[in-house]
Design a protein around this motif. Structure first.
Motif, PDB file in Angstrom:
ATOM      1  N   GLY A   1      33.598 -69.844  15.360  1.00 41.32           N
ATOM      2  CA  GLY A   1      34.108 -70.581  16.049  1.00 41.32           C
ATOM      3  C   GLY A   1      35.198 -70.321  16.767  1.00 41.32           C
TER       4      GLY A   1
ATOM      5  N   GLY B   1      49.203 -68.423  19.803  1.00 36.16           N
ATOM      6  CA  GLY B   1      47.459 -68.436  19.007  1.00 36.16           C
ATOM      7  C   GLY B   1      47.801 -70.937  18.933  1.00 36.16           C
ATOM      8  N   GLY B   2      46.559 -70.955  19.492  1.00 31.85           N
ATOM      9  CA  GLY B   2      47.131 -72.461  19.392  1.00 31.85           C
ATOM     10  C   GLY B   2      47.278 -73.191  17.858  1.00 31.85           C
ATOM     11  N   LYS B   3      46.708 -72.224  16.798  1.00 24.59           N
ATOM     12  CA  LYS B   3      46.471 -73.106  15.314  1.00 24.59           C
ATOM     13  C   LYS B   3      48.352 -72.530  15.135  1.00 24.59           C
TER      14      LYS B   3
ATOM     15  N   LEU C   1      50.295 -76.039  17.130  1.00 20.27           N
ATOM     16  CA  LEU C   1      49.580 -77.335  16.221  1.00 20.27           C
ATOM     17  C   LEU C   1      50.692 -76.828  14.529  1.00 20.27           C
TER      18      LEU C   1
ATOM     19  N   ASN D   1      36.112 -79.755  18.063  1.00 16.45           N
ATOM     20  CA  ASN D   1      35.635 -78.597  17.134  1.00 16.45           C
ATOM     21  C   ASN D   1      35.432 -79.920  15.968  1.00 16.45           C
TER      22      ASN D   1
ATOM     23  N   CYS E   1      42.725 -77.355  23.191  1.00 19.45           N
ATOM     24  CA  CYS E   1      42.378 -75.634  23.311  1.00 19.45           C
ATOM     25  C   CYS E   1      40.914 -75.648  23.535  1.00 19.45           C
ATOM     26  N   TYR E   2      39.945 -76.676  23.803  1.00 13.53           N
ATOM     27  CA  TYR E   2      38.554 -76.558  24.067  1.00 13.53           C
ATOM     28  C   TYR E   2      38.362 -77.231  25.969  1.00 13.53           C
TER      29      TYR E   2
ATOM     30  N   SER F   1      42.505 -68.806  23.601  1.00 13.95           N
ATOM     31  CA  SER F   1      41.112 -67.800  22.573  1.00 13.95           C
ATOM     32  C   SER F   1      39.692 -68.136  23.059  1.00 13.95           C
ATOM     33  N   LYS F   2      39.666 -69.790  23.509  1.00 14.80           N
ATOM     34  CA  LYS F   2      38.282 -69.893  23.436  1.00 14.80           C
ATOM     35  C   LYS F   2      37.955 -69.976  25.254  1.00 14.80           C
TER      36      LYS F   2
ATOM     37  N   ARG G   1      45.745 -63.509  19.930  1.00 11.54           N
ATOM     38  CA  ARG G   1      46.773 -65.000  19.547  1.00 11.54           C
ATOM     39  C   ARG G   1      47.522 -65.674  20.780  1.00 11.54           C
TER      40      ARG G   1
END
Ligand SMILES: Cc1ncc(COP(=O)(O)O)c(C=O)c1O
Length: 401
Positions: free
Chosen positions: A49, A109-111, A114, A185, A215-216, A245-246, A254
Motif C-alpha cells: 500500500g 499522516g492522512g490516516k 481522517l 484505494n 491522498c492519491y 505519503s504516496k 507520517r
C-alpha cells in the motif's frame, strides 16, 4: 499467591469502543506473506500500500538540515506557519483553492487527519454514506466514533462509478457525512469532476458533510486532475484530506493535512492537542521542502506508475476469466475473480487470495477487507520483473482450478 493468580487469569475488560473495530485486513495479508517468506519461500508481494520508490533526495536533505539545525522542539499543534503556508500554496497552485492558515491543519499522516475529522464530525447514531469498495480504515473510524456506515455499492460496470443520484437514494434525516475517495484505494477508480461536484452540491443542499480523501490526488492518470477544494461555493460543508505519503514516497515519515472550515479545523486541532500534539518537527521541515520544491519527482513517479499499471492490467486482462476495470489512479488493480467461484473449492475472493498466496506464492489482499467478495487487490507499486513473475504465477494457479 491466589490473588496474583486470579489477577493473571481475570478477563481483561476493555472499553466497548475498541471492540467495535477490526485490525486492518491489509496488515493481516502482509503478515501472512511474511510468515511464508520467513520459511524461505520466494513470495511475490502485490500487497504493498505504498510506493516502491525512495523519498527524493532534496526532501531527505531538508530533514537532515533540520536535525543539524536543532529544529527539535514542540511546534504549534497543527504545524508551523511555514508548513501551513506551504500546504496552502501547493494546493492553490495545483487546484486554484483559496484557503487560509486557520483553515488547515497538519497531522501525523492522512490516516490521522481522517481519524480526527471523523471523530469531530460523527456522533453516536449518525449515518455515514460510504461507497463500496472502500479503503479499509473508513469503516472502522466511523464505527469507533459510534456512527453507522450506510454502504453504497459503486457501479463496477462503469468503472466503479458513484453518482449524486446513487448517494441521494441513501440519504435519511440521520445522514451526517459522505466519504469520497478519488482516486480510490482499492479500485483505482477516479470520480469525474462532474460527479464529484454533483455529490458535493447535493451534500451542501442537504446540510450533509463531505470528507474527500485525496491522498492519491497526484496519482491521477486521466490528465484531468481535480480536487473538491476547487469548489469554493460549497466549502462550508466539506473537508479535503491530503497526504505526502504516496505523492512523495514518504509513507514512513507520517505527514498528512486537512483543508476545511476554521471551526472544524479548530476542533481537530483541539483533539490533536490532547493526543499526538504536533507532527514531528523534522518531518515538517521535510514536508515544506517536498511541497515547495520542484514537482518533477512527482511527475516521474506518476509516469512510472502508468507504465506499471498498463503492464499489469494488460497481463490480468489476458488471463481467461479475469475481468479487470482499467484503474485510472492510485497504484492498485482490482480485478473481479468471480468466474473462478465453484472451481477447485474456491467460493469467494478470500479463497482466491488464499490460493494465490499458498499455491502460487503471490501475496494479494482479498476484496472482503474492502467490502466486496468478488475481487482481489493487486498493488503495482513494485518492479516490472515482479509484475511479470506475479502474472505468470497467477495464470498458472487460476488455470489449474
Ligand atoms: C485511501 C487512503 N487514504 C488514506 C491513507 C493514509 O495514508 P497516510 O496515513 O500514510 O497518509 C491511505 C493509505 O494507505 C489510503 O490508501
Amino acid at each position: 499467591m491466589s490473588t496474583a493468580f486470579s489477577a493473571m487469569t481475570r478477563p481483561i475488560q476493555l472499553a466497548e469502543r475498541i471492540n467495535r473495530i477490526e485490525p486492518s485486513a491489509t496488515m493481516a495479508a502482509v503478515a501472512e506473506a511474511d510468515k511464508l517468506r520467513q520459511q524461505g519461500i520466494d513470495v511475490v508481494d502485490a500487497t504493498a500500500g505504498e510506493p516502491h520508490f525512495s523519498t527524493p533526495e532534496h526532501i531527505k536533505e531538508a530533514a537532515i538540515a533540520a536535525i543539524r539545525g536543532n529544529f527539535s522542539r514542540y511546534t504549534p499543534v497543527g504545524g508551523t506557519a511555514e508548513l501551513k503556508d506551504a500546504i496552502l500554496k501547493r494546493h492553490a497552485a495545483d487546484f486554484g483553492s483559496a484557503y487560509k492558515r486557520e483553515e488547515t491543519c497538519a497531522s501525523v499522516g492522512g490516516k490521522h487527519a481522517l481519524f480526527n475529522a471523523i471523530s469531530v464530525l460523527v456522533d453516536h447514531g449518525d449515518e455515514v454514506i460510504l461507497p463500496v469498495p472502500y479503503w479499509v480504515s473508513f469503516k472502522d473510524m466511523v464505527n469507533y466514533a459510534g456512527g453507522k456506515c450506510v454502504l453504497l455499492k459503486a457501479d463496477e460496470g462503469q468503472g466503479f462509478r458513484v453518482t449524486a443520484l446513487m448517494v441521494a437514494r441513501l440519504v435519511t434525516p440521520k445522514t451526517k457525512l459522505i466519504i469520497l475517495n478519488s482516486p480510490s484505494n482499492p479500485s483505482g477508480a477516479v470520480m469525474s469532476p462532474e460527479d464529484m461536484t454533483e455529490v458535493v452540491r447535493l451534500a451542501h443542499e442537504r446540510g450533509i458533510w463531505v470528507i474527500s480523501d485525496e491522498c492519491y490526488v497526484y496519482l491521477n492518470y486521466t490528465g484531468e486532475n481535480f480536487s473538491v477544494g476547487e469548489l469554493n461555493d460549497y466549502r462550508d460543508q466539506f473537508l479535503v484530506v491530503g497526504s505526502l505519503s504516496k505523492t512523495y514516497a514518504m509513507t514512513g515519515w507520517r505527514l498528512g493535512y486537512t483543508l476545511g472550515p476554521a471551526a472544524v479545523i479548530g476542533a481537530m486541532q483541539k483533539l490533536q492537542s490532547q493526543s499526538t500534539s504536533n507532527p514531528t518537527s523534522i518531518v515538517q521541515k521535510a514536508a515544506v521542502a517536498a511541497l515547495s520544491g520542484s514537482q518533477q519527482c512527482v511527475a516521474e513517479m506518476r509516469e512510472e506508475y502508468i507504465r506499471l499499471r498498463d503492464h499489469l492490467v494488460a497481463g490480468l486482462q489476458a488471463i481467461p476469466g479475469i475481468k479487470c476495470q482499467m484503474p485510472e489512479g492510485a497504484f492498485y488493480a482490482y480485478p473481479n475473480v468471480s468466474a473462478f467461484f465453484g472451481k477447485g473449492g474456491v467460493k469467494c475472493g478470500a479463497d482466491v487470495a488464499h490460493g494465490l498466496l499458498h499455491k502460487a506464492h503471490v501475496a494479494t489482499v482479498a476484496g472482503e477487507g474492502f467490502g466486496t467478495t468478488e475481487h482481489v487487490r493487486f498493488s503495482y507499486a513494485t518492479s516490472m520483473e515482479n509484475i511479470d513473475k506475479a502474472l505468470e504465477r497467477i495464470k498458472g494457479y487460476l488455470g489449474s482450478l
